[in-house]
Design a protein around this motif. Structure first.
Motif, PDB file in Angstrom:
ATOM      1  N   LEU A 128       0.828  -1.201   0.000  1.00 58.40           N
ATOM      2  CA  LEU A 128       0.000   0.000   0.000  1.00 58.40           C
ATOM      3  C   LEU A 128       0.865   1.254   0.000  1.00 58.40           C
ATOM      4  O   LEU A 128       0.618   2.192  -0.771  1.00 58.40           O
ATOM      5  N   ALA A 129       1.908   1.274   0.840  1.00 54.53           N
ATOM      6  CA  ALA A 129       2.792   2.440   0.903  1.00 54.53           C
ATOM      7  C   ALA A 129       3.513   2.655  -0.424  1.00 54.53           C
ATOM      8  O   ALA A 129       3.630   3.780  -0.915  1.00 54.53           O
ATOM      9  N   GLU A 130       3.999   1.569  -0.995  1.00 54.82           N
ATOM     10  CA  GLU A 130       4.708   1.639  -2.267  1.00 54.82           C
ATOM     11  C   GLU A 130       3.816   2.195  -3.371  1.00 54.82           C
ATOM     12  O   GLU A 130       4.200   3.096  -4.121  1.00 54.82           O
ATOM     13  N   SER A 131       2.599   1.678  -3.443  1.00 51.25           N
ATOM     14  CA  SER A 131       1.650   2.117  -4.460  1.00 51.25           C
ATOM     15  C   SER A 131       1.224   3.564  -4.241  1.00 51.25           C
ATOM     16  O   SER A 131       1.112   4.349  -5.181  1.00 51.25           O
ATOM     17  N   MET A 132       0.980   3.913  -2.976  1.00 51.98           N
ATOM     18  CA  MET A 132       0.594   5.286  -2.661  1.00 51.98           C
ATOM     19  C   MET A 132       1.676   6.281  -3.017  1.00 51.98           C
ATOM     20  O   MET A 132       1.409   7.349  -3.579  1.00 51.98           O
ATOM     21  N   GLN A 133       2.933   5.939  -2.683  1.00 48.45           N
ATOM     22  CA  GLN A 133       4.021   6.871  -2.960  1.00 48.45           C
ATOM     23  C   GLN A 133       4.173   7.117  -4.458  1.00 48.45           C
ATOM     24  O   GLN A 133       4.312   8.261  -4.900  1.00 48.45           O
ATOM     25  N   PHE A 134       4.106   6.058  -5.223  1.00 46.18           N
ATOM     26  CA  PHE A 134       4.222   6.208  -6.672  1.00 46.18           C
ATOM     27  C   PHE A 134       3.060   7.039  -7.215  1.00 46.18           C
ATOM     28  O   PHE A 134       3.235   7.925  -8.050  1.00 46.18           O
ATOM     29  N   PHE A 135       1.860   6.744  -6.732  1.00 45.23           N
ATOM     30  CA  PHE A 135       0.668   7.477  -7.162  1.00 45.23           C
ATOM     31  C   PHE A 135       0.773   8.957  -6.798  1.00 45.23           C
ATOM     32  O   PHE A 135       0.486   9.833  -7.623  1.00 45.23           O
ATOM     33  N   MET A 136       1.176   9.239  -5.573  1.00 50.10           N
ATOM     34  CA  MET A 136       1.271  10.626  -5.121  1.00 50.10           C
ATOM     35  C   MET A 136       2.313  11.404  -5.910  1.00 50.10           C
ATOM     36  O   MET A 136       2.109  12.573  -6.257  1.00 50.10           O
ATOM     37  N   GLN A 137       3.423  10.751  -6.228  1.00 44.31           N
ATOM     38  CA  GLN A 137       4.432  11.427  -7.047  1.00 44.31           C
ATOM     39  C   GLN A 137       3.892  11.705  -8.442  1.00 44.31           C
ATOM     40  O   GLN A 137       4.202  12.734  -9.041  1.00 44.31           O
ATOM     41  N   GLY A 138       3.052  10.806  -8.944  1.00 46.17           N
ATOM     42  CA  GLY A 138       2.410  11.052 -10.218  1.00 46.17           C
ATOM     43  C   GLY A 138       1.423  12.209 -10.160  1.00 46.17           C
ATOM     44  O   GLY A 138       1.122  12.834 -11.179  1.00 46.17           O
ATOM     45  N   CYS A 139       0.925  12.491  -8.947  1.00 44.99           N
ATOM     46  CA  CYS A 139       0.005  13.616  -8.740  1.00 44.99           C
ATOM     47  C   CYS A 139       0.758  14.921  -8.489  1.00 44.99           C
ATOM     48  O   CYS A 139       0.137  15.965  -8.261  1.00 44.99           O
ATOM     49  N   GLY A 140       2.091  14.854  -8.497  1.00 49.64           N
ATOM     50  CA  GLY A 140       2.887  16.068  -8.343  1.00 49.64           C
ATOM     51  C   GLY A 140       3.252  16.433  -6.923  1.00 49.64           C
ATOM     52  O   GLY A 140       3.658  17.567  -6.659  1.00 49.64           O
ATOM     53  N   VAL A 141       3.112  15.477  -5.990  1.00 46.80           N
ATOM     54  CA  VAL A 141       3.509  15.742  -4.599  1.00 46.80           C
ATOM     55  C   VAL A 141       4.593  14.757  -4.178  1.00 46.80           C
ATOM     56  O   VAL A 141       4.975  13.871  -4.937  1.00 46.80           O
ATOM     57  N   LEU A 142       5.105  14.930  -2.977  1.00 43.23           N
ATOM     58  CA  LEU A 142       6.212  14.130  -2.438  1.00 43.23           C
ATOM     59  C   LEU A 142       7.506  14.384  -3.205  1.00 43.23           C
ATOM     60  O   LEU A 142       8.303  13.471  -3.435  1.00 43.23           O
ATOM     61  N   GLY A 143       7.726  15.612  -3.606  1.00 45.09           N
ATOM     62  CA  GLY A 143       8.967  15.954  -4.280  1.00 45.09           C
ATOM     63  C   GLY A 143      10.173  15.657  -3.410  1.00 45.09           C
ATOM     64  O   GLY A 143      10.169  15.929  -2.210  1.00 45.09           O
ATOM     65  N   GLY A 144      11.209  15.071  -3.994  1.00 40.59           N
ATOM     66  CA  GLY A 144      12.433  14.756  -3.260  1.00 40.59           C
ATOM     67  C   GLY A 144      12.439  13.387  -2.642  1.00 40.59           C
ATOM     68  O   GLY A 144      13.491  12.913  -2.205  1.00 40.59           O
ATOM     69  N   ALA A 145      11.294  12.721  -2.591  1.00 35.20           N
ATOM     70  CA  ALA A 145      11.257  11.368  -2.026  1.00 35.20           C
ATOM     71  C   ALA A 145      11.843  10.386  -3.033  1.00 35.20           C
ATOM     72  O   ALA A 145      11.554  10.469  -4.224  1.00 35.20           O
ATOM     73  N   PRO A 146      12.692   9.470  -2.584  1.00 36.56           N
ATOM     74  CA  PRO A 146      13.244   8.478  -3.514  1.00 36.56           C
ATOM     75  C   PRO A 146      12.129   7.638  -4.107  1.00 36.56           C
ATOM     76  O   PRO A 146      11.180   7.268  -3.418  1.00 36.56           O
ATOM     77  N   MET A 147      12.239   7.326  -5.384  1.00 39.54           N
ATOM     78  CA  MET A 147      11.216   6.525  -6.036  1.00 39.54           C
ATOM     79  C   MET A 147      11.167   5.144  -5.397  1.00 39.54           C
ATOM     80  O   MET A 147      12.199   4.516  -5.171  1.00 39.54           O
ATOM     81  N   PRO A 148       9.955   4.667  -5.090  1.00 40.42           N
ATOM     82  CA  PRO A 148       9.849   3.336  -4.477  1.00 40.42           C
ATOM     83  C   PRO A 148      10.195   2.247  -5.480  1.00 40.42           C
ATOM     84  O   PRO A 148      10.079   2.432  -6.688  1.00 40.42           O
ATOM     85  N   HIS A 149      10.625   1.111  -4.945  1.00 39.23           N
ATOM     86  CA  HIS A 149      10.843  -0.051  -5.803  1.00 39.23           C
ATOM     87  C   HIS A 149       9.486  -0.599  -6.211  1.00 39.23           C
ATOM     88  O   HIS A 149       8.654  -0.896  -5.363  1.00 39.23           O
ATOM     89  N   LEU A 150       9.225  -0.690  -7.488  1.00 40.11           N
ATOM     90  CA  LEU A 150       7.932  -1.167  -7.968  1.00 40.11           C
ATOM     91  C   LEU A 150       7.935  -2.678  -8.092  1.00 40.11           C
ATOM     92  O   LEU A 150       8.503  -3.238  -9.016  1.00 40.11           O
ATOM     93  N   SER A 151       7.319  -3.356  -7.128  1.00 41.82           N
ATOM     94  CA  SER A 151       7.183  -4.800  -7.232  1.00 41.82           C
ATOM     95  C   SER A 151       6.107  -5.121  -8.244  1.00 41.82           C
ATOM     96  O   SER A 151       5.233  -4.314  -8.519  1.00 41.82           O
ATOM     97  N   GLN A 152       6.153  -6.299  -8.775  1.00 38.50           N
ATOM     98  CA  GLN A 152       5.222  -6.659  -9.843  1.00 38.50           C
ATOM     99  C   GLN A 152       3.774  -6.609  -9.374  1.00 38.50           C
ATOM    100  O   GLN A 152       2.893  -6.211 -10.121  1.00 38.50           O
ATOM    101  N   VAL A 153       3.522  -6.976  -8.119  1.00 37.40           N
ATOM    102  CA  VAL A 153       2.146  -7.078  -7.681  1.00 37.40           C
ATOM    103  C   VAL A 153       1.516  -5.722  -7.422  1.00 37.40           C
ATOM    104  O   VAL A 153       0.329  -5.638  -7.181  1.00 37.40           O
ATOM    105  N   SER A 154       2.276  -4.643  -7.458  1.00 37.92           N
ATOM    106  CA  SER A 154       1.659  -3.369  -7.124  1.00 37.92           C
ATOM    107  C   SER A 154       1.943  -2.278  -8.140  1.00 37.92           C
ATOM    108  O   SER A 154       1.853  -1.110  -7.836  1.00 37.92           O
TER     109      SER A 154
END
Length: 317
Positions: free
Chosen positions: A277-303
């Motif tokens: 959930l955290a991984e998916s949320m972080q990626f989604f939020m960065q796509g929404c233009g927020v969480l600038g400066g946060a390292p990109m999460p590792h995208l596992s296949q299931v999420s």
């Protein structure tokens, strides 16, 4: 530590909310709404989980307790009419009127349904919404009968029938999940909370509003904010999430704004797969233009956002 803040709304009266971080000066605020039988504490494990650290460093969390759902709540006044799902969404919008930074909504179950209504009625307040196990249609005949029976029993206090209903509603058939022992401990904690800290009569009001919910699937043509739908493969509401996703794709103006994730072997996403959930949320939020400066999460296949499990499985064949 969370700070209790009271907000007075026209739509739902006084809401006791818990804030983690500081709303004033926050660069992003994540607004949460809980499921039936829950309150702001249902997000504690997730917010404190190590996988959520990069998000928590950069946001303030505003956990909304719906009327009378906070721990050790007194009975709501006898003349208090529990707000409808639309009125609860209006109350969330009222709470967020004073927030002047990007807002991400995060809801589970019935709370996700409320946030979907908020996104449709006040899209300018939001940068995106994450909905976990969201039901979008009206209650079916059998669901309505069962929920009304549970609702009636709750007026006399928490009882095994109502307790089992709420556990199944939130956790589904977790006994066959790959982390069943881990979730079993959380279910026991939920059991203790229902019996010792929650006001059953007030829960009844929330259930009644959920039972009488209106259809939002048919209104999704008005969706203008990015949406991430998440479900566990073994969740009690898995089928309804798929139904909502398919209905939304048919109506939404921009299909690229709608993403869907199904996590295999999981019934309750918040408690059973916090790292996904955290991984998916972080990626989604960065796509929404927020969480600038946060390292990109590792995208596992299931999420991987925007991809159903079926499509992912086919890509590996």
């Amino acid at each position: 530590m969370a700070t209790r803040v009271q907000f007075t709304t026209k739509s739902a009266g006084t809401l006791n909310c818990d804030v983690v971080g500081t709303l004033d000066g926050a660069s992003t605020v994540v607004v949460t709404v809980h499921d039936l039988g829950c309150n702001s504490t249902s997000w504690t494990h997730f917010v404190q989980h190590p996988s959520t650290a990069e998000i928590t460093k950069r946001v303030a969390w505003l956990h909304i307790n719906l009327p009378g759902q906070e721990e050790n709540a007194e009975n709501l006044p006898q003349d208090f009419k529990y707000p409808s799902m639309d009125e609860l969404a209006e109350a969330v919008a009222e709470v967020c009127e004073g927030i002047h930074c990007p807002v991400i909504g995060l809801g589970e179950g019935a709370g996700a349904n409320i946030l979907a209504r908020w996104a449709l009625s006040a899209p300018k307040q939001l940068h995106g919404i994450v909905l976990i196990h969201c039901t979008s249609t009206t209650a079916g005949y059998l669901e309505s009968l069962k929920d009304k029976a549970i609702n009636w029993k709750l007026m006399g206090g928490m009882n095994p029938t109502a307790e089992n209903y709420l556990i199944m509603h939130r956790f589904g058939d977790f006994t066959h999940a790959n982390n069943a022992e881990q979730v079993k401990a959380v279910v026991e904690e939920f059991h203790q909370q229902l019996n010792n800290k929650m006001n059953s009569a007030n829960i009844s009001g929330y259930i009644n509003s959920f039972v009488h919910r209106t259809n939002i699937a048919e209104k999704m043509a008005a969706l203008s904010v990015p949406l991430l739908l998440i479900t566990g493969a073994k969740a009690n509401h898995n089928h309804t999430v798929h139904t909502f996703y398919n209905a939304t794709l048919k109506l939404v103006p921009d299909r690229k704004k709608v993403e869907f994730i199904e996590i295999p072997d999981i019934a309750n996403v918040v408690e059973g797969a916090p790292e996904k959930l955290a991984e998916s949320m972080q990626f989604f939020m960065q796509g929404c233009g927020v969480l600038g400066g946060a390292p990109m999460p590792h995208l596992s296949q299931v999420s991987k956002p925007g991809t159903t499990m079926t499509a992912m499985d086919k890509s590996d064949m």
